[in-house]
Each structure stands twice: as C-alpha cells, then as structure tokens.
Design an enzyme around this catalytic site. Structure first.
Site, PDB file in Angstrom:
ATOM      1  N   HIS A 220      22.611  42.312  37.908  1.00 12.11           N
ATOM      2  CA  HIS A 220      23.813  42.490  38.724  1.00 12.11           C
ATOM      3  C   HIS A 220      24.396  43.885  38.528  1.00 12.11           C
ATOM      4  CE1 HIS A 220      23.644  38.458  40.044  1.00 12.11           C
ATOM      5  NE2 HIS A 220      24.933  38.304  40.308  1.00 12.11           N
ATOM      6  N   HIS A 312      26.739  38.194  30.885  1.00  6.45           N
ATOM      7  CA  HIS A 312      25.912  39.070  30.066  1.00  6.45           C
ATOM      8  C   HIS A 312      26.658  39.624  28.841  1.00  6.45           C
ATOM      9  CE1 HIS A 312      22.179  39.333  32.402  1.00  6.45           C
ATOM     10  NE2 HIS A 312      22.945  39.209  33.475  1.00  6.45           N
TER      11      HIS A 312
END
Length: 350
Positions: A220, A312
């Site tokens: 992303h 993350h």
C-alpha cells in the site's frame, strides 16, 4: 589660449543603481541545484511522505483506541470486525480501500492520461510520447514490485528471502498439494510441493494459508507513494513552468560535453512562444486534467496516512517508501545527469 585636457578617471565604477539593478543580475544568481539530487521544491514535497508515516506511527502508539485494539501480525492488520476494529479505515473493506487503493494504478493512469491529453502545455506529439515512456517506466516498476518479476514479484521474493513462508491450515494445504480434493472440488498435482514452498502471497491465500515470518514490504505504501509522486512530477513541473511560478528554481542537467546547465536550455523555442500566454489562478493553471490529478494525489495522501496508522510495522512501511523512491529516482532524477537516458525519456515540462 590654453587647452584643457580631460583624462579618463581611474576611480572604480559606481555600483548599479536600483533603476538598473535586475534580480537576474549575475551577482545575485542563486547557485545551481545539484543535478543528482532533487530540487528544494521536490525535497519539500517528498518530505511530506515520511512525515505522514511518522505521524501515523506515533498516532497508533499514543492513541489508546488504536493501541489497545486486537492486531494480527500475520495479516498486518487490526481485527476486521466492525465491533473490534478501531476505525472504519482500519477495515480492509472500507470503500476507499476497495474502490481506490485496490484499483490504485488504474486511477493513477487515468489521471495521467486525462492530464496529458487536455492540458495545453502538453500539446506536442514528442511531449506526450516521452510522458508515455515515463509512465511505462514507472508502471514497469509497479509490475516488478507487486505483480511479477520473472516469476514471483519483488515483494514476494523479499518475503521469502527474509525467512517468510506460507503457514496456517498446513495439513489441509499439504493434502491438497498431494493430489487430494481441494475445498473447491479441484485437485493440485505435484506431491513434492508443500505449503512452505508456495512462492507468492496470492498463491498462499488461494491455497488456504497465510504469509508468516518474513519481512513484508508494504504494498500500500509503495503504490500510494509511487503513484502520487509520479503525478506530482508530471503535473507539477508542466504547470509551474507554464504559469511561471518557479522561475528562480530550475532543474539542472548534465550536457553531453559535461557542462551543467539549466534544463530550459533544451526547451523548444516554438514552445516558448506559446508560453507567452499565462494563467494566474491555480485552477486556470492546472486545468481540468490537473485538478483531477490533484484530487487523486489528495486521496492517495489520505489513504497513506490511514495505512500508516492501521497497517504494517514501521519498518515495512519504511521499505515500501524506499522501494517507491528508488523507481522514481531512476525515472525523474537519473535522466538529469545521464544525457543518453534523457534523450529518450525527457523531463516533464521540457
């Protein structure tokens, strides 16, 4: 009658008066930018990305709602149920993620195409062709990192190289790999292949497992940084040169003879004649295509912040940022000091 002889004065010349002084006088010129580095404006724009990532990481640590929410390190996300998720944007099925990020390169490409075919400053076939080559370079980097790199993508290869493997439901997947019926009614051939040998995240998910153990570069972050900086470069330099917003900051290039000059030395003189007509307001200078690209950049920045807060680890987000910057450097900075490459890909706005 005696004659008066006038001799030249040996006194130093008077300094320039305000009426004759020019801001472009050689004594007042700013030093040239280093062609191997981004310009000050570029550095300012690029600094926004690590700032967003750092802010997001700090917010995730300091905000009690986010800090105390259940987090799955295997999927690098918070619990996806509406009851336990710390925010709507922490759920992968939020509309921005489904409709924008998951189709991110399509939106980036659409904004780019609309801009180069509607903005009057990108009017020649040569300009559009070179812009298309730069889009191709950045797109190829996106493919290599996230989709395919002579086999598994770079993200998948990096995960495997750092000790990651496909786990969970191992017995089910190994049975499927041995030729037993899969949950979908099919069969997988090849008894020597085991779940730990699945080489991509997509194949692991399709087999019923999960990535676990390795370093997972944030796809992303990579996508959102790569796409938004690509649009900023393609739109920003074109519009700023056309509207004369940054006449005192110029990219520098290395010429074939080794001389370092301003990038405008390579501008077509016929193009400069057109540029006599200027636009003063931001909306006029951007045009419809530039405004659309700007909207895509803003949404990308917002989703980057959401990724920084909810998904993350900090190191995975950092590597996503660095991998994106590597591809952008090759596309936009390297040609400035490699004349042969610049002859092929050109520079935005030139």
């Amino acid at each position: 009658m005696s004659r008066r002889i006038i001799t030249p004065s040996s006194s130093p010349p008077a300094p320039p008066t305000p009426s004759t002084f020019s801001p472009h006088h050689p004594s007042r010129r700013r030093p040239r930018n280093n062609p191997v580095l981004p310009t000050p404006s570029e550095l300012l724009a690029l600094s926004i990305y690590p700032i967003l990532l750092v802010f997001g990481a700090l917010f995730a640590v300091l905000n009690p709602t986010v800090r105390n929410a259940p987090y799955d390190f295997a999927s690098q996300a918070h619990d996806q149920s509406s009851a336990l998720s710390p925010s709507y944007f922490a759920r992968k099925n939020n509309l921005f993620n489904v409709l924008f990020v998951k189709r991110g390169w399509g939106w980036i490409s659409l904004a780019f195409v609309v801009f180069i075919f509607t903005h009057p400053a990108v009017a020649t076939t040569k300009q559009r062709a070179r812009a298309g080559i730069r889009w191709g370079m950045v797109t190829l980097w996106w493919v290599f990192v996230t989709q395919w790199f002579f086999g598994p993508a770079i993200i998948d290869r990096g995960f495997r190289w750092t000790g990651g493997k496909c786990e969970e439901k191992i017995s089910l997947v190994n049975a499927a790999m041995d030729g037993m019926a899969t949950p979908h009614g099919g069969r997988v051939v090849g008894q020597e292949v085991r779940v730990k040998d699945v080489f991509s995240a997509a194949a692991c998910k399709a087999a019923g497992g999960k990535w676990s153990g390795g370093h997972d570069i944030s796809g992303h972050v990579f996508l959102l940084v790569l796409g938004s900086v690509f649009l900023l470069q393609e739109v920003g330099w074109v519009v700023s040169r056309w509207a004369k917003w940054h006449e005192r900051e110029e990219r520098t290039v290395v010429m074939p003879d080794g001389a370092v000059k301003g990038a405008t030395v390579e501008v077509d003189k016929r193009e400069e004649e057109y540029r006599e007509e200027r636009r003063t307001t931001v909306g006029e200078a951007l045009g419809r295509g530039g405004q659309f690209a700007g909207a895509v950049v803003v949404v990308s920045g917002w989703m980057l912040l959401m990724t920084a807060i909810y998904f993350h680890t900090w190191f995975e987000k950092l590597t996503g940022l660095l991998v994106a910057m590597a591809g952008l450097y090759v596309t936009y900075i390297l040609p400035r000091w490699v004349p042969a490459l610049r002859g092929i890909v050109g520079l935005p706005g030139i």
